[in-house]
Design a protein around this motif. Sequence first.
Motif, PDB file in Angstrom:
ATOM      1  N   MET A 197      39.200  14.897 104.641  1.00 18.07           N
ATOM      2  CA  MET A 197      38.741  14.165 103.451  1.00 18.07           C
ATOM      3  C   MET A 197      39.158  14.891 102.180  1.00 18.07           C
ATOM      4  N   GLN A 198      38.967  16.206 102.150  1.00 11.94           N
ATOM      5  CA  GLN A 198      39.322  16.967 100.958  1.00 11.94           C
ATOM      6  C   GLN A 198      40.828  16.945 100.699  1.00 11.94           C
ATOM      7  N   LYS A 199      41.601  17.001 101.764  1.00 13.08           N
ATOM      8  CA  LYS A 199      43.049  16.967 101.604  1.00 13.08           C
ATOM      9  C   LYS A 199      43.496  15.602 101.081  1.00 13.08           C
ATOM     10  N   LEU A 200      42.832  14.554 101.530  1.00 13.41           N
ATOM     11  CA  LEU A 200      43.168  13.212 101.053  1.00 13.41           C
ATOM     12  C   LEU A 200      42.733  12.996  99.603  1.00 13.41           C
ATOM     13  N   PHE A 201      41.660  13.672  99.197  1.00 13.75           N
ATOM     14  CA  PHE A 201      41.193  13.513  97.818  1.00 13.75           C
ATOM     15  C   PHE A 201      42.111  14.234  96.838  1.00 13.75           C
ATOM     16  N   ALA A 202      42.435  15.485  97.164  1.00 17.50           N
ATOM     17  CA  ALA A 202      43.374  16.281  96.352  1.00 17.50           C
ATOM     18  C   ALA A 202      43.033  16.217  94.856  1.00 17.50           C
ATOM     19  N   ASN A 203      41.737  16.445  94.565  1.00 17.82           N
ATOM     20  CA  ASN A 203      41.252  16.452  93.175  1.00 17.82           C
ATOM     21  C   ASN A 203      41.571  15.148  92.440  1.00 17.82           C
ATOM     22  N   GLY A 204      41.532  14.059  93.184  1.00 21.24           N
ATOM     23  CA  GLY A 204      41.740  12.747  92.581  1.00 21.24           C
ATOM     24  C   GLY A 204      43.184  12.306  92.523  1.00 21.24           C
ATOM     25  N   THR A 205      44.094  13.113  93.094  1.00 19.84           N
ATOM     26  CA  THR A 205      45.519  12.751  93.035  1.00 19.84           C
ATOM     27  C   THR A 205      46.059  12.269  94.371  1.00 19.84           C
ATOM     28  N   GLY A 206      45.230  12.316  95.435  1.00 21.53           N
ATOM     29  CA  GLY A 206      45.687  11.918  96.761  1.00 21.53           C
ATOM     30  C   GLY A 206      45.997  10.430  96.840  1.00 21.53           C
ATOM     31  N   LEU A 207      46.875  10.064  97.769  1.00 23.27           N
ATOM     32  CA  LEU A 207      47.332   8.682  97.884  1.00 23.27           C
ATOM     33  C   LEU A 207      46.178   7.716  98.143  1.00 23.27           C
ATOM     34  N   ILE A 208      45.295   8.066  99.052  1.00 17.47           N
ATOM     35  CA  ILE A 208      44.180   7.168  99.379  1.00 17.47           C
ATOM     36  C   ILE A 208      43.313   6.940  98.150  1.00 17.47           C
ATOM     37  N   TYR A 209      42.977   8.032  97.443  1.00 16.83           N
ATOM     38  CA  TYR A 209      42.139   7.853  96.257  1.00 16.83           C
ATOM     39  C   TYR A 209      42.854   7.022  95.197  1.00 16.83           C
ATOM     40  N   GLN A 210      44.143   7.243  95.058  1.00 11.80           N
ATOM     41  CA  GLN A 210      44.913   6.499  94.059  1.00 11.80           C
ATOM     42  C   GLN A 210      44.923   4.998  94.346  1.00 11.80           C
ATOM     43  N   LYS A 211      44.750   4.624  95.611  1.00 10.41           N
ATOM     44  CA  LYS A 211      44.781   3.204  95.986  1.00 10.41           C
ATOM     45  C   LYS A 211      43.414   2.534  95.889  1.00 10.41           C
ATOM     46  N   ILE A 212      42.363   3.325  95.745  1.00 11.93           N
ATOM     47  CA  ILE A 212      41.004   2.767  95.766  1.00 11.93           C
ATOM     48  C   ILE A 212      40.803   1.708  94.691  1.00 11.93           C
ATOM     49  N   SER A 213      41.296   1.967  93.492  1.00  7.43           N
ATOM     50  CA  SER A 213      41.117   0.996  92.401  1.00  7.43           C
ATOM     51  C   SER A 213      41.706  -0.354  92.767  1.00  7.43           C
ATOM     52  N   ASN A 214      42.898  -0.351  93.350  1.00  9.61           N
ATOM     53  CA  ASN A 214      43.539  -1.603  93.763  1.00  9.61           C
ATOM     54  C   ASN A 214      42.713  -2.323  94.817  1.00  9.61           C
ATOM     55  N   TRP A 215      42.176  -1.556  95.759  1.00  9.92           N
ATOM     56  CA  TRP A 215      41.377  -2.170  96.825  1.00  9.92           C
ATOM     57  C   TRP A 215      40.089  -2.769  96.257  1.00  9.92           C
ATOM     58  N   LEU A 216      39.431  -2.027  95.366  1.00  8.04           N
ATOM     59  CA  LEU A 216      38.184  -2.535  94.788  1.00  8.04           C
ATOM     60  C   LEU A 216      38.410  -3.779  93.932  1.00  8.04           C
ATOM     61  N   MET A 217      39.544  -3.836  93.266  1.00  4.49           N
ATOM     62  CA  MET A 217      39.821  -4.967  92.378  1.00  4.49           C
ATOM     63  C   MET A 217      40.441  -6.160  93.096  1.00  4.49           C
ATOM     64  N   SER A 218      40.784  -5.996  94.370  1.00  5.13           N
ATOM     65  CA  SER A 218      41.394  -7.105  95.108  1.00  5.13           C
ATOM     66  C   SER A 218      40.353  -8.191  95.374  1.00  5.13           C
ATOM     67  N   GLN A 219      40.835  -9.341  95.800  1.00  4.66           N
ATOM     68  CA  GLN A 219      39.933 -10.443  96.154  1.00  4.66           C
ATOM     69  C   GLN A 219      39.592 -10.425  97.640  1.00  4.66           C
ATOM     70  N   ASN A 220      40.078  -9.422  98.342  1.00  7.44           N
ATOM     71  CA  ASN A 220      39.879  -9.330  99.785  1.00  7.44           C
ATOM     72  C   ASN A 220      38.653  -8.467 100.081  1.00  7.44           C
ATOM     73  N   ALA A 221      37.663  -9.038 100.742  1.00 10.46           N
ATOM     74  CA  ALA A 221      36.400  -8.329 100.990  1.00 10.46           C
ATOM     75  C   ALA A 221      36.603  -7.093 101.872  1.00 10.46           C
ATOM     76  N   GLN A 222      37.518  -7.173 102.843  1.00 11.14           N
ATOM     77  CA  GLN A 222      37.755  -6.017 103.712  1.00 11.14           C
ATOM     78  C   GLN A 222      38.328  -4.849 102.923  1.00 11.14           C
ATOM     79  N   LEU A 223      39.248  -5.122 102.012  1.00  6.96           N
ATOM     80  CA  LEU A 223      39.804  -4.055 101.188  1.00  6.96           C
ATOM     81  C   LEU A 223      38.768  -3.509 100.207  1.00  6.96           C
ATOM     82  N   GLN A 224      37.924  -4.390  99.659  1.00  2.56           N
ATOM     83  CA  GLN A 224      36.838  -3.923  98.796  1.00  2.56           C
ATOM     84  C   GLN A 224      35.912  -2.987  99.574  1.00  2.56           C
ATOM     85  N   LEU A 225      35.625  -3.369 100.821  1.00  2.00           N
ATOM     86  CA  LEU A 225      34.770  -2.538 101.671  1.00  2.00           C
ATOM     87  C   LEU A 225      35.428  -1.184 101.932  1.00  2.00           C
TER      88      LEU A 225
END
Length: 522
Positions: A213-241
């Motif tokens: 988890m910490q490696k993926l976060f990378a102080n907010g620069t990790g790829l997964i964290y960088q994609k969170i905004s897109n997932w939350l703003m999507s219209q797809n409930a699974q991606l929001q989840l």
Amino acid sequence: MLGFLQAASQSVSLADSSWIGCPKVDECKAEGGMSVVPPDSLSQHLEGLKLFGNKDQVEAEEEIFKSLNMVLQAVTGDQQLSGKLLQASGIFTTLGQILTSHPRCAVPVTQVLAELAKNEELKQPCIDAGLITTLLPLLKSSDQDLLLHAGRAIGRICYGNNALKLQLVEADVQSALVELLQKAQDNPELEAIGILKTISDLVISLLLGDESMQKLFANGTGLIYQKISNWLMSQNAQLQLTGALAVANFARNDNNCVKMVQLGIVHQLLDVLEKHVEEGDVTVQHAALSALRNLAIPVINKVQMLEEGVAERIQMLLRSEMPPVQFKLLGTLRMLLDGQVEAAEILGQDPALLNRLVQWCEAKEHAGVQGEANRLLASLLRHSKSQEVVRAIQEARGMKHLVSMTTSEHAIMQNEALIALAIASAVNLEIIKDAFKESQLVSNLQKLLEDEMTSPEVKYKSLGLLCSLLGSGDLRKQVEEAKIQDTLENLCNHSNANVVKQAIAALQILKSDTQDSGLFFP
């Protein structure tokens, strides 16, 4: 991209990977819905897989299909028996060989692996056989069934193995997963057959390990964290989840929490919640509230979140009729208010909030919601220590619920109730004494004091509250009529020194002619 995935897998079409001449699993069920595969038959098929799995001839594939079908029936039937046979057979290396040498058999092999990985005892043999390395390239496949089963197999094998999750992250498997999520989002068919959920589950699984988890976060620069905004703003409930659950898991670390609040994730979560207020997705609301609650744990975040109006915005969910949402909303508000005097004073005088809390305090069919509503009421008193909040809760008819809370089976709730009631008594006993009389608070305290199972801490707080109650003539009369003096005298011999000290103080007040209670103020 890592070597796992750089080895381009062969594209296997659905038609090419059909199970030759073999019935579907759900057509091979015995009566009662259980697949019945005799141990001897399973052993023969496992040996057959070893024999044919090492051969390149196309003719061998029909036998492989038949044996895989039988193994699948076994692992979806009697898991305990089939698991023992599979462990003893050493078939796992063979399954990996079949994946690489017989691509037309890849779908049934991955389906078998996905099923047997449900068995905890079979995960390690899969790892030892190097099956994760063999399965990862299949995430590049264009075959939907293969992608689905390979994703499930990887996720189940890795579940609970934090070291393996870290290895996958270090190998950059997240890049492939993010790419798959994008493809699945753009292709409704992939979502319909479960690929979007499977890959989302795999992403969250990687976040369950602290190091990965910490490696993926990378102080907010990790790829997964960088994609969170897109997932939350999507219209797809699974991606929001997926986005909300990712935030909730990153927020297990306080430093991550502070960073995410600084980066503005809070209002993105609130925006998601607003989308689901009216008959929305309960799982998304629950996950978003879990994320907000975790983010609110560091004190510095509480202050910033309250200043940004988080408490007011999430109150939109007060009208929710879904118990899981109600439960998580109450817990989130309670976390936000912890130690925040001004916020507790404001919310503690909000009629809409208080009326809803009192309503949920009466929700006996949902014990979790009822308990959290009581705890939030107690929290409002504890952190505000305000006469106005005492009056507002009294006007909302909430005091009786705090009195009932003293009889909870959970010591932590008993303590919270006793502290809140002691504070209320100390700041404005006059306006709540009638509510205490009607709700039999004195009787509750007597039971706590006389019960040998009551913890010393609860007894101590009960005695402190009793001292406060003696400041009211009417309540003092109730105490005298209940003959609590005998109870107090017995407690003077208690093994806990604090209980003894408080019992002696209560006796002195009770025996005195004045109504100077020596108020107990936690």
